[in-house]
Design an enzyme around this catalytic site. Sequence first.
Site, PDB file in Angstrom:
ATOM      1  N   GLU A  88     -16.399  42.477  -4.273  1.00 41.15           N
ATOM      2  CA  GLU A  88     -15.872  42.276  -5.646  1.00 41.15           C
ATOM      3  C   GLU A  88     -16.986  42.312  -6.693  1.00 41.15           C
ATOM      4  O   GLU A  88     -16.972  41.559  -7.672  1.00 41.15           O
ATOM      5  CB  GLU A  88     -15.051  40.984  -5.728  1.00 41.15           C
ATOM      6  CG  GLU A  88     -13.706  41.159  -5.066  1.00 41.15           C
ATOM      7  CD  GLU A  88     -12.798  39.968  -5.189  1.00 41.15           C
ATOM      8  OE1 GLU A  88     -12.660  39.440  -6.304  1.00 41.15           O
ATOM      9  OE2 GLU A  88     -12.203  39.584  -4.177  1.00 41.15           O
ATOM     10  N   GLU A 109     -14.760  53.225  -2.069  1.00 39.31           N
ATOM     11  CA  GLU A 109     -14.786  54.474  -1.300  1.00 39.31           C
ATOM     12  C   GLU A 109     -16.171  54.650  -0.693  1.00 39.31           C
ATOM     13  O   GLU A 109     -17.124  53.994  -1.141  1.00 39.31           O
ATOM     14  CB  GLU A 109     -14.477  55.652  -2.232  1.00 39.31           C
ATOM     15  CG  GLU A 109     -13.102  55.549  -2.856  1.00 39.31           C
ATOM     16  CD  GLU A 109     -12.723  56.771  -3.677  1.00 39.31           C
ATOM     17  OE1 GLU A 109     -13.546  57.713  -3.777  1.00 39.31           O
ATOM     18  OE2 GLU A 109     -11.606  56.772  -4.213  1.00 39.31           O
ATOM     19  N   ALA A 156     -18.218  55.417  -3.630  1.00 36.82           N
ATOM     20  CA  ALA A 156     -17.923  54.729  -4.895  1.00 36.82           C
ATOM     21  C   ALA A 156     -17.508  53.290  -4.606  1.00 36.82           C
ATOM     22  O   ALA A 156     -16.340  53.014  -4.334  1.00 36.82           O
ATOM     23  CB  ALA A 156     -16.822  55.461  -5.668  1.00 36.82           C
ATOM     24  N   GLY A 157     -18.494  52.403  -4.625  1.00 37.19           N
ATOM     25  CA  GLY A 157     -18.215  50.976  -4.431  1.00 37.19           C
ATOM     26  C   GLY A 157     -18.494  50.250  -5.727  1.00 37.19           C
ATOM     27  O   GLY A 157     -17.588  49.778  -6.407  1.00 37.19           O
ATOM     28  N   LEU A 214      -9.921  49.736  -3.385  1.00 43.07           N
ATOM     29  CA  LEU A 214     -10.663  50.299  -4.512  1.00 43.07           C
ATOM     30  C   LEU A 214     -11.882  51.092  -4.023  1.00 43.07           C
ATOM     31  O   LEU A 214     -12.105  52.227  -4.419  1.00 43.07           O
ATOM     32  CB  LEU A 214     -11.109  49.146  -5.434  1.00 43.07           C
ATOM     33  CG  LEU A 214     -11.891  49.498  -6.691  1.00 43.07           C
ATOM     34  CD1 LEU A 214     -11.013  50.259  -7.673  1.00 43.07           C
ATOM     35  CD2 LEU A 214     -12.407  48.221  -7.384  1.00 43.07           C
TER      36      LEU A 214
HETATM   37  N1  COS Z   1     -11.127  44.257 -18.469  1.00 45.77           N
HETATM   38  C1  COS Z   1     -10.478  45.213 -19.187  1.00 45.77           C
HETATM   39  N2  COS Z   1     -11.065  46.394 -19.498  1.00 45.77           N
HETATM   40  C2  COS Z   1     -12.327  46.601 -19.094  1.00 45.77           C
HETATM   41  C3  COS Z   1     -13.059  45.644 -18.354  1.00 45.77           C
HETATM   42  C4  COS Z   1     -12.409  44.427 -18.065  1.00 45.77           C
HETATM   43  N3  COS Z   1     -13.035  43.479 -17.382  1.00 45.77           N
HETATM   44  N4  COS Z   1     -14.294  46.136 -18.112  1.00 45.77           N
HETATM   45  C5  COS Z   1     -14.342  47.341 -18.670  1.00 45.77           C
HETATM   46  N5  COS Z   1     -13.165  47.622 -19.260  1.00 45.77           N
HETATM   47  C6  COS Z   1     -12.854  48.829 -20.022  1.00 45.77           C
HETATM   48  C7  COS Z   1     -13.936  49.041 -21.073  1.00 45.77           C
HETATM   49  O1  COS Z   1     -13.624  48.331 -22.257  1.00 45.77           O
HETATM   50  C8  COS Z   1     -13.906  50.522 -21.259  1.00 45.77           C
HETATM   51  O2  COS Z   1     -12.833  50.879 -22.104  1.00 45.77           O
HETATM   52  P1  COS Z   1     -13.121  51.638 -23.508  1.00 45.77           P
HETATM   53  O3  COS Z   1     -13.867  52.884 -23.123  1.00 45.77           O
HETATM   54  O4  COS Z   1     -11.762  51.866 -24.062  1.00 45.77           O
HETATM   55  O5  COS Z   1     -13.983  50.689 -24.285  1.00 45.77           O
HETATM   56  C9  COS Z   1     -13.569  51.070 -19.886  1.00 45.77           C
HETATM   57  O6  COS Z   1     -12.936  49.990 -19.190  1.00 45.77           O
HETATM   58  C10 COS Z   1     -14.802  51.524 -19.144  1.00 45.77           C
HETATM   59  O7  COS Z   1     -15.721  50.448 -19.065  1.00 45.77           O
HETATM   60  P2  COS Z   1     -17.282  50.686 -18.820  1.00 45.77           P
HETATM   61  O8  COS Z   1     -17.800  51.662 -19.793  1.00 45.77           O
HETATM   62  O9  COS Z   1     -17.947  49.349 -18.754  1.00 45.77           O
HETATM   63  O10 COS Z   1     -17.269  51.400 -17.377  1.00 45.77           O
HETATM   64  P3  COS Z   1     -18.422  51.609 -16.351  1.00 45.77           P
HETATM   65  O11 COS Z   1     -18.052  52.711 -15.449  1.00 45.77           O
HETATM   66  O12 COS Z   1     -19.742  51.719 -17.040  1.00 45.77           O
HETATM   67  O13 COS Z   1     -18.357  50.210 -15.541  1.00 45.77           O
HETATM   68  C11 COS Z   1     -19.162  48.553 -13.980  1.00 45.77           C
HETATM   69  C12 COS Z   1     -19.411  49.840 -14.753  1.00 45.77           C
HETATM   70  C13 COS Z   1     -20.395  48.330 -13.161  1.00 45.77           C
HETATM   71  C14 COS Z   1     -18.977  47.407 -14.959  1.00 45.77           C
HETATM   72  C15 COS Z   1     -17.884  48.662 -13.136  1.00 45.77           C
HETATM   73  O14 COS Z   1     -17.847  49.887 -12.452  1.00 45.77           O
HETATM   74  C16 COS Z   1     -17.788  47.530 -12.104  1.00 45.77           C
HETATM   75  O15 COS Z   1     -17.397  46.403 -12.404  1.00 45.77           O
HETATM   76  N6  COS Z   1     -18.135  47.849 -10.831  1.00 45.77           N
HETATM   77  C17 COS Z   1     -18.041  46.922  -9.719  1.00 45.77           C
HETATM   78  C18 COS Z   1     -16.753  47.107  -9.064  1.00 45.77           C
HETATM   79  C19 COS Z   1     -16.560  46.238  -7.902  1.00 45.77           C
HETATM   80  O16 COS Z   1     -16.390  45.054  -8.065  1.00 45.77           O
HETATM   81  N7  COS Z   1     -16.549  46.869  -6.717  1.00 45.77           N
HETATM   82  C20 COS Z   1     -16.279  46.176  -5.513  1.00 45.77           C
HETATM   83  C21 COS Z   1     -14.978  46.675  -4.987  1.00 45.77           C
HETATM   84  S1  COS Z   1     -13.721  45.510  -5.015  1.00 45.77           S
HETATM   85  S2  COS Z   1     -14.019  44.539  -3.328  1.00 45.77           S
END
Ligand code: COS
Length: 402
Positions: free
Chosen positions: A369, A133, A136-137, A131
């Site tokens: 995560e 980049e 973009a983390g 996931l």
């Molecule tokens: N399950 C299902 N759908 C989800 C969800 C979830 N847990 N969280 C968000 N969504 C949906 C939202 O409902 C929204 O849909 P709608 O526009 O139809 O309502 C859409 O996805 C976008 O959500 P949101 O507006 O919250 O997006 P953002 O870009 O603002 O999200 C965060 C920001 C910070 C919450 C997100 O980018 C995140 O969790 N980042 C961390 C990622 C991570 O863990 N990175 C590490 C890499 S993995 S090792």
Amino acid sequence: MIDSSYLSWPFFEERHRRYAHALAEWADTALEDNGHEDVDATCRALVRRLGEEGWLKAVVPQDYGGLSPAFDVRLLCLSRETLAYRDGLADFAFAMQGLGTGAVTLFGSDALKHRYLPPVARGEAIAAFALSEPEAGSDVAAMSTTAHPDGPGHVRIDGVKTWISNGGIADHYVVFARTGEGPGAKGLSAFMVDADAPGLTVEDRIEVIAPHPLATLRFDGCRVPVGQRIGAPGEGFKVAMATLDVFRSTVGAAALGFARRAMDEALRHAATRRLFGAPLADLQMTQAALADMATLVDTAALAVYRAAWTKDQGAPRVTREAAIAKMHATEAAQTVIDKAVQIFGGAGVRKGSKVEELYRDIRALRIYEGATEVQKVVIAREMLKLLAARDAAGGPVERVSA
Ligand code: COS
């Protein structure tokens, strides 16, 4: 484990207790003297072993060689806690098999499930989740890797993914890319990409303080059949977030395993080490540290198993509960382990001592995560949504994420 009384909490059923005891018994002997000189070889061997012994059945559904009809998050958490207590790399090997196929389990076609899940459950294939980049983390929606149509029935993936656990040893990766159905989060899709797909290369291996396989991957015109897409086009963000909703609680569980081990090491040391003519544990300052540690361990366990239980009860989303569990348990574990090191004094920072190993093991869990800071954003947003839903309904609502 000095205190396993939490297993009698009402979050668990008898099968969970039996499973936790059996895994602990197995791990006590099987993970002894697990040398980590060559992390790639150790991880491969751990995956094979966990698969052969049947423990990886917890990461896939019953119909595809697994244990439970769907994800049993309590089993996943108990597995991670139990393995992490004994060996961080064993926990890592277990967890990545789940995270690296979670998207397929939740959103994959039947064909993808049949092809990828059984070998992962048997420990014959190694899975990974791609996931993050370079740019973009935390902000997933900002990713720049693309997947564009490329001739009939194929897409072409271009971009760079980094901090990819199991990068370099995985047999396949769940890859998220921009497919452009909409702006930002609305224009991503997920694909299952085999490690030997043409155009996919391991660009760089990354060494970290608690060694495990980790790499940067380059996708250069990597051609993938459309049938490898996981979920609908443009649904990639949801696929990623729903996968993290399951696995974030399990990160908390791994942290809990590390914290319990540090607590137990510290208790034994404090009870036996003598200074000023008495056991270290007689000093009230040691007692204060032990009390803080025990409180953090118990509250972390409550948060982790509350989130796991809530998901297992059928809640479609446990975004808030999982974020609280992940944040609290990882931060608590860091504090508990730091206090354990302090109780050990010089012996606590000696390379090769268990608490020194835990001190390095825990650090990344507060970052991957979703870093603690991201969890705070997620929790606050969920609470604000709850307020808005309550105001709209004119009374209490159970949850808004359903
Ligand atoms: N399950 C299902 N759908 C989800 C969800 C979830 N847990 N969280 C968000 N969504 C949906 C939202 O409902 C929204 O849909 P709608 O526009 O139809 O309502 C859409 O996805 C976008 O959500 P949101 O507006 O919250 O997006 P953002 O870009 O603002 O999200 C965060 C920001 C910070 C919450 C997100 O980018 C995140 O969790 N980042 C961390 C990622 C991570 O863990 N990175 C590490 C890499 S993995 S090792």
